[in-house]
Enzyme design. Structure first.
Site, PDB file in Angstrom:
ATOM      1  N   GLY A  82     -23.862  13.655 -30.219  1.00 44.63           N
ATOM      2  CA  GLY A  82     -23.698  12.516 -29.245  1.00 44.63           C
ATOM      3  C   GLY A  82     -23.613  13.259 -27.701  1.00 44.63           C
ATOM      4  CD  GLN A 113     -16.916   5.582 -31.369  1.00 46.04           C
ATOM      5  OE1 GLN A 113     -17.149   5.068 -32.639  1.00 46.04           O
ATOM      6  NE2 GLN A 113     -16.310   6.868 -31.268  1.00 46.04           N
ATOM      7  CB  CYS A 145       1.408  15.523 -24.158  1.00 51.09           C
ATOM      8  SG  CYS A 145       2.929  15.953 -23.337  1.00 51.09           S
TER       9      CYS A 145
HETATM   10  C1  LIG Z   1     -18.861   7.077 -27.273  1.00 50.70           C
HETATM   11  C2  LIG Z   1     -19.038   8.546 -27.541  1.00 50.70           C
HETATM   12  N1  LIG Z   1     -20.050   9.138 -26.948  1.00 50.70           N
HETATM   13  C3  LIG Z   1     -20.052  10.526 -27.446  1.00 50.70           C
HETATM   14  C4  LIG Z   1     -19.457  11.022 -28.481  1.00 50.70           C
HETATM   15  C5  LIG Z   1     -19.758  12.533 -28.586  1.00 50.70           C
HETATM   16  O1  LIG Z   1     -20.291  12.727 -29.602  1.00 50.70           O
HETATM   17  P1  LIG Z   1     -20.385  14.210 -30.592  1.00 50.70           P
HETATM   18  O2  LIG Z   1     -19.123  14.439 -31.227  1.00 50.70           O
HETATM   19  O3  LIG Z   1     -21.426  14.048 -31.501  1.00 50.70           O
HETATM   20  O4  LIG Z   1     -20.749  15.360 -29.699  1.00 50.70           O
HETATM   21  C6  LIG Z   1     -18.631  10.393 -28.956  1.00 50.70           C
HETATM   22  C7  LIG Z   1     -17.558  11.118 -29.941  1.00 50.70           C
HETATM   23  O5  LIG Z   1     -16.092  11.017 -29.833  1.00 50.70           O
HETATM   24  C8  LIG Z   1     -18.169   9.213 -28.392  1.00 50.70           C
HETATM   25  O6  LIG Z   1     -17.372   8.437 -29.135  1.00 50.70           O
END
Ligand SMILES: Cc1ncc(COP(=O)(O)O)c(C=O)c1O
Length: 375
Positions: free
Chosen positions: A71, A179, A322
């Site tokens: 992502g 998501q 934190c």
């Molecule tokens: C909304 C969203 N975008 C992008 C990512 C990043 O994806 P990746 O972990 O495959 O790089 C995440 C991962 O937590 C995410 O929740």
């Protein structure tokens, strides 16, 4: 004590059917998909079958799918790729403050290169007002990027309405669907978007693979230059192994029926929390425009991280972190205007295909015990 996993928005286990689809590519089929001989044939065919499986889930054409490492890379490719490709047209990007860091940080990077970025406000449920998109677009705007559903609170954005406005101004629209894929419908034509990111490990494929949908005609500059893989949009020998995994996961994700059960369990959890804690617990995010698996709740006046630390063998996430010895609200909860004494007590529970009613009941019982002990 039986471990309970309620952190599916962080990552999902790999589906056994995905493991089975990958196995032949671990044990054999080692050919380079770009080679011209027999060893390439199976890998090349599998890569293209997988591309087709992703395309079917997203409702796009096969050649509109670019495989990435996940992502984050898909988001980077969308933002930087569009910005670099459209430099002659403008330098302005519109997004929101509740995006994942994989959007916020590329925006900051591009700001360092002279981009101007508008961060739209969100309401108390985490939703953008499409009218604000209209007000933000200028003749210099090259891209609007608004996430489909938020990772922390699960709020789903009015993407279609926002897209309509961007289209009126002929501005490209990207959505981060990391998501939402596999939880709600993500058809690129129903949504109307030009670019969409997905991440394998949120949809029961392994980490290290994702994809970017790039609508035909939308110009993006590649981030990785090299041989002409992925039609010149992402250099690097394609991994048939990982593509097959994402393809299979996308095939499984077309069936959203398991989400009815997940939603019912999620709502049972919320009702149980309300019965136990009354006004002491509040929901973060939208009550209806929300991912069916996500329950972000605040234990008012408490510290979410402390509750989680005492909650034996329950995997979930907090909405606070934190920093230099101080507990701070996440940027998402801050942007939603959640009061600190509420936001500090936030915990995100995210359910998945394998979540059972027994797990929900046990998590509720463990939470009740921890909070009773804390007084
Ligand atoms: C909304 C969203 N975008 C992008 C990512 C990043 O994806 P990746 O972990 O495959 O790089 C995440 C991962 O937590 C995410 O929740």
């Amino acid at each position: 004590m039986q471990p309970i996993y309620l952190d599916y928005n962080a990552s999902t286990p790999v589906d056994p059917a995905v493991v089975a689809a990958m196995r032949p590519f671990l044990e054999g089929h080692y050919g380079n998909p770009s080679s011209g001989h027999w060893a390439a044939t199976t890998a090349k065919a599998a890569l293209e079958t997988a591309r087709g499986q992703v395309a079917v889930l997203l409702g796009c054409r096969d050649d509109e799918v670019v495989f990435t490492s996940g992502g984050s890379e898909a988001n980077n490719l969308a933002l930087k790729g569009a910005f670099f490709a459209l430099r002659d047209k403008g330098d302005h990007i519109v997004t929101t403050p509740i995006e994942h860091p994989a959007i916020i940080e590329p925006c900051r990077f591009l700001e360092g290169l002279g981009a101007r970025v508008t961060y739209l406000p969100v309401d108390g449920t985490g939703r953008v007002d499409p009218d604000d998109v209209r007000k933000a677009i200028t003749p210099r705007t090259v891209l609007v990027s608004i996430m489909h559903a938020n990772n922390e609170v699960g709020t789903i954005q009015p993407i279609e309405d926002c897209v309509r406005i961007a289209r009126e101004h002929k501005v490209l629209f990207h959505t981060d669907a990391a998501q939402s894929v596999g939880k709600i419908a993500t058809d690129v034509n129903a949504l109307g978007i030009d670019l969409m990111s997905i991440a394998g490990h949120k949809v029961y494929a392994p980490k290290g693979v994702g994809a970017l949908f790039v609508r035909r005609g939308a110009s993006i500059e590649p981030l990785l230059h090299g041989a002409g893989h992925e039609s010149g949009r992402r250099a690097g020998t394609e991994s048939a192994l990982l593509a097959v995994a994402l393809g299979k996961a996308c095939e499984l994700a077309r069936d959203l029926s398991s989400m009815h059960r997940v939603r019912a369990l999620r709502d049972r959890f919320w009702q149980g929390l309300q019965q136990q804690f009354g006004d002491g617990v509040v929901l973060n995010g939208h009550s209806t425009h929300r991912l069916p698996n996500t329950l972000n709740v605040s234990f008012v006046g408490r510290i979410g991280a402390e509750i989680l630390a005492r909650l034996d063998a329950v995997a979930a996430s907090t909405g606070s972190a934190c920093h230099s010895g101080r507990i701070e609200l996440s940027p998402v909860l801050q942007a939603m205007g959640i009061a600190p004494h509420v936001g500090m007590g936030a915990i995100r529970f995210s359910l998945g295909r394998a979540t059972t009613g027994d797990e929900i009941d046990a998590a509720l019982e463990r939470l009740t015990n921890v909070l009773a002990l804390a007084g």
